[in-house]
Motif scaffolding. Structure first.
Motif, PDB file in Angstrom:
ATOM      1  N   GLU A 114      13.796  -6.754  -7.823  1.00  0.00           N
ATOM      2  CA  GLU A 114      13.688  -5.852  -8.964  1.00  0.00           C
ATOM      3  C   GLU A 114      13.716  -6.597 -10.294  1.00  0.00           C
ATOM      4  OE1 GLU A 114      13.031  -2.687  -8.714  1.00  0.00           O
ATOM      5  OE2 GLU A 114      13.029  -2.876  -6.516  1.00  0.00           O
ATOM      6  N   THR A 115      13.858  -7.917 -10.242  1.00  0.00           N
ATOM      7  CA  THR A 115      13.857  -8.706 -11.465  1.00  0.00           C
ATOM      8  C   THR A 115      12.472  -8.651 -12.110  1.00  0.00           C
ATOM      9  OG1 THR A 115      15.482 -10.208 -10.508  1.00  0.00           O
ATOM     10  CG2 THR A 115      14.288 -10.976 -12.458  1.00  0.00           C
ATOM     11  N   GLU A 116      12.460  -8.340 -13.423  1.00  0.00           N
ATOM     12  CA  GLU A 116      11.179  -8.211 -14.126  1.00  0.00           C
ATOM     13  C   GLU A 116      10.726  -9.558 -14.663  1.00  0.00           C
ATOM     14  OE1 GLU A 116      10.940  -5.224 -17.060  1.00  0.00           O
ATOM     15  OE2 GLU A 116      11.236  -3.557 -15.650  1.00  0.00           O
ATOM     16  N   PHE A 117       9.450  -9.777 -14.550  1.00  0.00           N
ATOM     17  CA  PHE A 117       8.828 -11.000 -15.057  1.00  0.00           C
ATOM     18  C   PHE A 117       7.494 -10.617 -15.691  1.00  0.00           C
ATOM     19  CE2 PHE A 117       6.384 -14.977 -14.436  1.00  0.00           C
ATOM     20  CZ  PHE A 117       7.200 -15.831 -15.152  1.00  0.00           C
ATOM     21  N   TRP A 118       7.403 -10.790 -17.032  1.00  0.00           N
ATOM     22  CA  TRP A 118       6.214 -10.378 -17.799  1.00  0.00           C
ATOM     23  C   TRP A 118       5.900  -8.893 -17.613  1.00  0.00           C
ATOM     24  CZ3 TRP A 118       2.398 -15.020 -16.800  1.00  0.00           C
ATOM     25  CH2 TRP A 118       2.851 -16.128 -17.527  1.00  0.00           C
ATOM     26  N   GLY A 119       6.950  -8.077 -17.611  1.00  0.00           N
ATOM     27  CA  GLY A 119       6.769  -6.628 -17.565  1.00  0.00           C
ATOM     28  C   GLY A 119       6.603  -6.053 -16.176  1.00  0.00           C
ATOM     29  N   ASN A 120       6.636  -6.879 -15.138  1.00  0.00           N
ATOM     30  CA  ASN A 120       6.482  -6.404 -13.762  1.00  0.00           C
ATOM     31  C   ASN A 120       7.557  -7.040 -12.885  1.00  0.00           C
ATOM     32  OD1 ASN A 120       3.611  -4.989 -13.826  1.00  0.00           O
ATOM     33  ND2 ASN A 120       3.384  -6.940 -14.914  1.00  0.00           N
ATOM     34  N   THR A 121       7.985  -6.306 -11.881  1.00  0.00           N
ATOM     35  CA  THR A 121       9.013  -6.826 -10.992  1.00  0.00           C
ATOM     36  C   THR A 121       8.398  -7.881 -10.061  1.00  0.00           C
ATOM     37  OG1 THR A 121       8.608  -5.130  -9.313  1.00  0.00           O
ATOM     38  CG2 THR A 121      10.207  -4.614 -11.040  1.00  0.00           C
ATOM     39  N   LEU A 122       9.284  -8.706  -9.507  1.00  0.00           N
ATOM     40  CA  LEU A 122       8.807  -9.711  -8.558  1.00  0.00           C
ATOM     41  C   LEU A 122       8.167  -9.063  -7.332  1.00  0.00           C
ATOM     42  CD1 LEU A 122      11.723 -12.328  -8.626  1.00  0.00           C
ATOM     43  CD2 LEU A 122       9.441 -12.529  -9.657  1.00  0.00           C
ATOM     44  N   GLU A 123       8.656  -7.877  -6.973  1.00  0.00           N
ATOM     45  CA  GLU A 123       8.060  -7.161  -5.848  1.00  0.00           C
ATOM     46  C   GLU A 123       6.610  -6.787  -6.135  1.00  0.00           C
ATOM     47  OE1 GLU A 123       8.821  -3.134  -3.119  1.00  0.00           O
ATOM     48  OE2 GLU A 123      10.133  -3.607  -4.828  1.00  0.00           O
ATOM     49  N   ASP A 124       6.353  -6.286  -7.363  1.00  0.00           N
ATOM     50  CA  ASP A 124       4.982  -5.931  -7.739  1.00  0.00           C
ATOM     51  C   ASP A 124       4.078  -7.158  -7.762  1.00  0.00           C
ATOM     52  OD1 ASP A 124       5.508  -3.236  -7.993  1.00  0.00           O
ATOM     53  OD2 ASP A 124       6.145  -3.420 -10.089  1.00  0.00           O
ATOM     54  N   TRP A 125       4.586  -8.270  -8.316  1.00  0.00           N
ATOM     55  CA  TRP A 125       3.801  -9.506  -8.323  1.00  0.00           C
ATOM     56  C   TRP A 125       3.493  -9.960  -6.887  1.00  0.00           C
ATOM     57  CZ3 TRP A 125       1.259 -11.176 -12.311  1.00  0.00           C
ATOM     58  CH2 TRP A 125       1.721 -10.962 -13.605  1.00  0.00           C
ATOM     59  N   GLY A 126       4.484  -9.851  -6.016  1.00  0.00           N
ATOM     60  CA  GLY A 126       4.286 -10.259  -4.628  1.00  0.00           C
ATOM     61  C   GLY A 126       3.251  -9.396  -3.915  1.00  0.00           C
ATOM     62  N   ILE A 127       3.319  -8.071  -4.152  1.00  0.00           N
ATOM     63  CA  ILE A 127       2.348  -7.176  -3.513  1.00  0.00           C
ATOM     64  C   ILE A 127       0.931  -7.477  -4.005  1.00  0.00           C
ATOM     65  CG2 ILE A 127       1.608  -4.773  -3.332  1.00  0.00           C
ATOM     66  CD1 ILE A 127       4.569  -3.978  -3.411  1.00  0.00           C
ATOM     67  N   SER A 128       0.791  -7.720  -5.304  1.00  0.00           N
ATOM     68  CA  SER A 128      -0.527  -8.051  -5.857  1.00  0.00           C
ATOM     69  C   SER A 128      -1.051  -9.360  -5.275  1.00  0.00           C
ATOM     70  CB  SER A 128      -0.457  -8.140  -7.389  1.00  0.00           C
ATOM     71  OG  SER A 128      -0.185  -6.881  -7.959  1.00  0.00           O
ATOM     72  N   LEU A 129      -0.150 -10.328  -5.123  1.00  0.00           N
ATOM     73  CA  LEU A 129      -0.559 -11.592  -4.513  1.00  0.00           C
ATOM     74  C   LEU A 129      -1.004 -11.392  -3.068  1.00  0.00           C
ATOM     75  CD1 LEU A 129      -0.827 -14.661  -4.691  1.00  0.00           C
ATOM     76  CD2 LEU A 129       1.589 -14.844  -4.048  1.00  0.00           C
ATOM     77  N   LEU A 130      -0.280 -10.546  -2.333  1.00  0.00           N
ATOM     78  CA  LEU A 130      -0.670 -10.249  -0.954  1.00  0.00           C
ATOM     79  C   LEU A 130      -2.023  -9.548  -0.898  1.00  0.00           C
ATOM     80  CD1 LEU A 130       2.733  -9.079   0.597  1.00  0.00           C
ATOM     81  CD2 LEU A 130       1.514 -11.237   1.016  1.00  0.00           C
ATOM     82  N   ILE A 131      -2.288  -8.671  -1.877  1.00  0.00           N
ATOM     83  CA  ILE A 131      -3.587  -7.991  -1.933  1.00  0.00           C
ATOM     84  C   ILE A 131      -4.707  -9.004  -2.137  1.00  0.00           C
ATOM     85  CG2 ILE A 131      -5.004  -6.396  -3.282  1.00  0.00           C
ATOM     86  CD1 ILE A 131      -2.492  -4.736  -3.777  1.00  0.00           C
ATOM     87  N   VAL A 132      -4.462  -9.983  -3.028  1.00  0.00           N
ATOM     88  CA  VAL A 132      -5.473 -11.023  -3.267  1.00  0.00           C
ATOM     89  C   VAL A 132      -5.710 -11.836  -1.997  1.00  0.00           C
ATOM     90  CG1 VAL A 132      -5.991 -13.120  -4.570  1.00  0.00           C
ATOM     91  CG2 VAL A 132      -4.997 -11.153  -5.742  1.00  0.00           C
ATOM     92  N   LEU A 133      -4.615 -12.236  -1.331  1.00  0.00           N
ATOM     93  CA  LEU A 133      -4.759 -12.983  -0.087  1.00  0.00           C
ATOM     94  C   LEU A 133      -5.462 -12.147   0.983  1.00  0.00           C
ATOM     95  CD1 LEU A 133      -1.242 -14.729   0.086  1.00  0.00           C
ATOM     96  CD2 LEU A 133      -3.438 -15.744  -0.574  1.00  0.00           C
ATOM     97  N   GLY A 134      -5.115 -10.857   1.047  1.00  0.00           N
ATOM     98  CA  GLY A 134      -5.788  -9.970   1.992  1.00  0.00           C
ATOM     99  C   GLY A 134      -7.267  -9.828   1.685  1.00  0.00           C
ATOM    100  N   THR A 135      -7.597  -9.810   0.401  1.00  0.00           N
ATOM    101  CA  THR A 135      -9.003  -9.722  -0.002  1.00  0.00           C
ATOM    102  C   THR A 135      -9.776 -10.950   0.464  1.00  0.00           C
ATOM    103  OG1 THR A 135      -8.415  -8.402  -1.942  1.00  0.00           O
ATOM    104  CG2 THR A 135     -10.560  -9.511  -1.966  1.00  0.00           C
ATOM    105  N   ILE A 136      -9.156 -12.124   0.330  1.00  0.00           N
ATOM    106  CA  ILE A 136      -9.810 -13.354   0.798  1.00  0.00           C
ATOM    107  C   ILE A 136     -10.071 -13.287   2.299  1.00  0.00           C
ATOM    108  CG2 ILE A 136      -9.525 -15.847   1.066  1.00  0.00           C
ATOM    109  CD1 ILE A 136      -7.883 -15.819  -1.513  1.00  0.00           C
ATOM    110  N   ILE A 137      -9.070 -12.784   3.039  1.00  0.00           N
ATOM    111  CA  ILE A 137      -9.234 -12.662   4.492  1.00  0.00           C
ATOM    112  C   ILE A 137     -10.343 -11.665   4.825  1.00  0.00           C
ATOM    113  CG2 ILE A 137      -8.097 -11.937   6.626  1.00  0.00           C
ATOM    114  CD1 ILE A 137      -5.466 -12.953   5.414  1.00  0.00           C
ATOM    115  N   VAL A 138     -10.379 -10.543   4.096  1.00  0.00           N
ATOM    116  CA  VAL A 138     -11.403  -9.521   4.345  1.00  0.00           C
ATOM    117  C   VAL A 138     -12.797 -10.074   4.073  1.00  0.00           C
ATOM    118  CG1 VAL A 138     -12.320  -7.305   3.543  1.00  0.00           C
ATOM    119  CG2 VAL A 138      -9.884  -7.553   3.982  1.00  0.00           C
ATOM    120  N   THR A 139     -12.950 -10.822   2.977  1.00  0.00           N
ATOM    121  CA  THR A 139     -14.263 -11.400   2.674  1.00  0.00           C
ATOM    122  C   THR A 139     -14.703 -12.371   3.766  1.00  0.00           C
ATOM    123  OG1 THR A 139     -13.199 -13.108   1.301  1.00  0.00           O
ATOM    124  CG2 THR A 139     -14.015 -11.137   0.182  1.00  0.00           C
ATOM    125  N   LYS A 140     -13.745 -13.147   4.305  1.00  0.00           N
ATOM    126  CA  LYS A 140     -14.073 -14.053   5.406  1.00  0.00           C
ATOM    127  C   LYS A 140     -14.499 -13.266   6.647  1.00  0.00           C
ATOM    128  CE  LYS A 140     -13.033 -17.911   3.272  1.00  0.00           C
ATOM    129  NZ  LYS A 140     -14.097 -18.906   2.946  1.00  0.00           N
TER     130      LYS A 140
END
Length: 223
Positions: A3-29
């Motif tokens: 729940e710690t905020e970093f640049w206006g977003n929690t670490l959980e939100d940053w992590g989910i967005s990062l997972l979405i990006v990684l998932g997108t790379i896998i989907v494109t492959k």
């Protein structure tokens, strides 16, 4: 900790967005693998050449488009300043139009390449002329498609196209005046390639010069 905020977003939100990006790379492959293993095999088995051309034209734009959608989802679930969000939205509007333009340019390029080279030509001279004209025609059409696409992309984000065209018109006039000899040569070569007043191997006379045509190029003809 999540729940710690970093640049206006929690670490959980940053992590989910990062997972979405990684998932997108896998989907494109996976999409790329599906296209090569399934769609490509299917189009190669058909007698119709049009589906092969369509597949080659749409494969890369589709993969790139899927990647953009995933990154857009990852970015828009986070909190940003309004100016940054507006810039991202405008960038995506431009990229969407450019992806469509990319598809049409690839499609037209492949269609021209296929149908132009498979025309029923019995004359070897005609084949030589067609081979020399093909790059000119392909580049002209592809450039026109990209010009239209770029103009539509800029118009989609609120750019004043009328003022832009006026500025480009002035620049085009200046360029045409500076390069008028080269432009004359290119148009002259295009007329020779289309009208075919003479062919390679013909003996011709121009004023006091007489000789055999050995090459017909885009900027010059050699005699």
């Amino acid at each position: 900790m999540l729940e710690t905020e970093f640049w206006g977003n929690t670490l959980e939100d940053w992590g989910i967005s990062l997972l979405i990006v990684l998932g997108t790379i896998i989907v494109t492959k996976l999409v790329s693998l599906f296209n090569k293993k399934v769609l490509r095999s299917f189009t190669q088995k058909t007698r119709n050449k049009l589906d092969d051309i369509l597949y080659d034209a749409i494969e890369s734009p589709i993969i790139f488009g899927v990647g953009l959608i995933g990154i857009w989802i990852a970015i828009h679930r986070l909190v940003y300043p309004d100016n940054f969000v507006h810039a991202i939205d405008n960038a995506y509007r431009i990229l969407i139009v450019l992806i469509i333009t990319w598809f049409f340019s690839r499609l037209l390029d492949s269609l021209i390449q296929y149908y132009w080279t498979n025309r029923n030509e019995n004359s070897k001279t005609a084949v030589v002329h067609n081979t020399r004209m093909l790059p000119v025609i392909k580049r002209t059409i592809v450039v026109l498609v990209w010009i239209i696409g770029i103009v539509m992309a800029l118009s989609n984000v609120g750019v004043n196209i009328s003022a832009l065209i006026g500025t480009l018109g002035i620049g085009g006039i200046a360029f045409a005046l500076a390069a008028q000899d080269t432009i004359k040569n290119i148009f002259g070569a295009f007329m020779i390639l289309t009208d075919r007043p003479f062919s390679i191997g013909d003996t011709i006379r121009i004023d006091d010069f007489e000789g055999t045509i050995i090459d017909v190029g885009i900027r010059s003809t050699k005699m």
